[in-house]
Design a protein around this motif. Structure first.
Motif, PDB file in Angstrom:
ATOM      1  N   ILE A 356     -23.111  53.064  16.878  1.00  0.00           N
ATOM      2  CA  ILE A 356     -24.138  53.033  17.743  1.00  0.00           C
ATOM      3  C   ILE A 356     -25.412  53.002  17.007  1.00  0.00           C
ATOM      4  O   ILE A 356     -26.283  52.545  17.445  1.00  0.00           O
ATOM      5  N   SER A 357     -25.461  53.755  15.783  1.00  0.00           N
ATOM      6  CA  SER A 357     -26.528  53.303  14.996  1.00  0.00           C
ATOM      7  C   SER A 357     -26.979  52.033  14.884  1.00  0.00           C
ATOM      8  O   SER A 357     -28.301  51.488  14.966  1.00  0.00           O
ATOM      9  N   LEU A 358     -26.188  51.107  14.167  1.00  0.00           N
ATOM     10  CA  LEU A 358     -26.459  49.810  14.136  1.00  0.00           C
ATOM     11  C   LEU A 358     -26.783  49.090  15.257  1.00  0.00           C
ATOM     12  O   LEU A 358     -27.711  48.174  15.168  1.00  0.00           O
ATOM     13  N   VAL A 359     -26.220  49.116  16.275  1.00  0.00           N
ATOM     14  CA  VAL A 359     -26.450  48.418  17.711  1.00  0.00           C
ATOM     15  C   VAL A 359     -27.774  48.826  18.238  1.00  0.00           C
ATOM     16  O   VAL A 359     -28.502  48.000  18.443  1.00  0.00           O
ATOM     17  N   PHE A 360     -28.268  50.071  18.011  1.00  0.00           N
ATOM     18  CA  PHE A 360     -29.438  50.641  18.595  1.00  0.00           C
ATOM     19  C   PHE A 360     -30.326  50.136  17.884  1.00  0.00           C
ATOM     20  O   PHE A 360     -31.571  49.882  18.346  1.00  0.00           O
ATOM     21  N   GLY A 361     -30.371  50.074  16.417  1.00  0.00           N
ATOM     22  CA  GLY A 361     -31.349  49.747  15.561  1.00  0.00           C
ATOM     23  C   GLY A 361     -31.591  48.113  15.728  1.00  0.00           C
ATOM     24  O   GLY A 361     -32.786  47.771  15.653  1.00  0.00           O
TER      25      GLY A 361
END
Length: 416
Positions: A356-361
């Motif tokens: 989720i951190s990767l996708v959101f960033g």
């Protein structure tokens, strides 16, 4: 939810979350005081996201070596120590530009510690609560979290205005230490029951990929995380930068309306959590159907919000989005906890955190470009379309949430 350990968990996490919020507000004030630069202030959330992504990737290795309670303690006491160091460094260096770079290093360390604390706390909850009370427990924790989010930013801003950013960081130190003390008093019954079992040492790479492999191979978990990814992409439209542009260019209102929209959103989230607490039995019986309907509901609310130019309607759509989003989040959280074994759940949450951190960033950059190039209405239309696809996917994949393995049953909605 009568377990003392559950109460220690949610209170300690509430204190920690409150401290994290105050710490961000305090640091923003300090960095702004020193540099007056928006770019330097923006580096704080960027560094936070980067560190949590990296830490989430290594978290499974730590989870193989240490109990979840121990990881939470290491995280809380580590944050307390780093925050103390940050305060002392701030006073030693004063308002030099070097202070900003030291602050960013401290933010990196604190966020790295947070990277395994969040998956550990999520994975602990189903160990402390009976299976038939998971929906109610998740709803309760969600309400507490949203109450902190709703009142915390305003309280943090007031504290900074009265005492200054440095003093607010001192308060964060106290809150982090209190969270650690409460965590120490918690007992993990799963560890006690399985203390005699000795697990063979797992190679680091195998340990790091276990959660990812389980998410990919188990249909229910794969479906849940596809929905999480689609929601994370679309959810970027609610970040401050895009909503600020919407308020200015679509509503033609002053900056205060950004706060009103955020407040209405969090009120909707709290209403969704309250509905989950009061109607947990009903939600359990219709959990798959509710997930599908809520998916279409948040798509409709996003579309309405992006299309309207009427301020009071924007507040209603924002609140409606919060309501449907919270109901869907509680449903997905409960289904995930019933689809993975207690042993593997920490690694599933660790993989989820990194994903989720990767996708959101990445989505933040994408939607920022779309907003600049095509306008903020187009951004909300695109988000509504992605959320609609998420609803269609959830409807088509609902059979994958049939009663499954690991002793965790997810019942189909009777109406589907």
């Amino acid at each position: 939810m009568k377990s003392k350990s559950f109460h220690y968990l949610w209170i300690s996490q509430a204190l920690a979350n409150c401290g994290d919020l105050f710490y961000v507000v305090g640091l923003m004030a300090i960095v702004h005081e020193i540099t007056g630069s928006a770019m330097h202030m923006a580096m704080i959330p960027f560094v936070t996201t980067l560190a949590r992504f990296i830490s989430g990737g290594f978290a499974p290795v730590l989870m193989d070596k240490y109990a979840l309670k121990s990881l939470l303690l290491i995280s809380q006491w580590g944050k307390t120590a780093v925050l103390l160091l940050l305060v002392m460094t701030r006073y030693a260096l004063g308002n030099q530009e070097m202070t900003v770079y030291v602050i960013l290093v401290m933010v990196l360390l604190i966020s790295f510690l947070d990277g395994w604390a969040a998956p550990a706390s999520h994975a602990l909850l189903p160990r402390l609560v009976p299976r038939d009370e998971l929906t109610r427990a998740n709803s309760f924790v969600a309400v507490v979290d949203q109450m902190i989010q709703l009142g915390g930013w305003a309280a943090g801003g007031m504290l900074v205005a009265i005492f200054g950013g440095g003093q607010v960081i001192w308060l964060t130190v106290v809150l982090a230490a209190a969270a650690a003390v409460l965590t120490k008093r918690m007992e993990d019954p799963w560890v006690l029951e399985n203390s005699s079992e000795r697990k063979a040492r797992t190679p680091y790479w195998s340990s790091m990929r276990e959660g990812w492999v389980l998410i990919w191979k188990q249909p229910a978990l794969r479906t849940i995380h596809v929905i999480y990814v689609l929601e994370s992409i679309a959810g970027v439209v609610w970040i401050a930068a895009i909503v600020y542009v919407y308020v200015s260019e679509v509503l033609h209102k002053e900056e205060a309306w950004w706060g009103y929209i955020n407040a209405s959103f969090f009120l909707g989230l709290m209403a969704g959590g309250w509905c989950g607490m009061k109607g947990s039995r009903w939600m359990d019986r219709h959990i798959v159907g509710l997930t599908v309907y809520a998916s279409f509901g948040i798509s409709l609310m996003t579309f309405g919000f992006g299309m309207t130019s009427i301020p009071w309607l924007a507040l209603m759509f924002s609140s409606g989005f919060g309501l449907f989003d919270q109901l869907k989040a509680i449903s997905l959280q409960t289904m995930l906890q019933r689809s993975a074994s207690l042993q593997m759940m920490p690694k599933v949450y660790a993989a989820q955190s990194s994903l989720i951190s990767l996708v959101f960033g990445a989505s933040t950059l994408l939607f920022g470009y779309v907003t600049d190039r095509f306008g903020v209405r187009t951004t909300f239309m695109a988000a509504a379309g992605i959320l609609f696809l998420s609803g269609c996917y959830a409807f088509g994949a609902r059979a994958r949430w049939a009663p499954g393995g690991n002793g965790h049953d997810v019942r189909e909605a009777s109406s589907m």
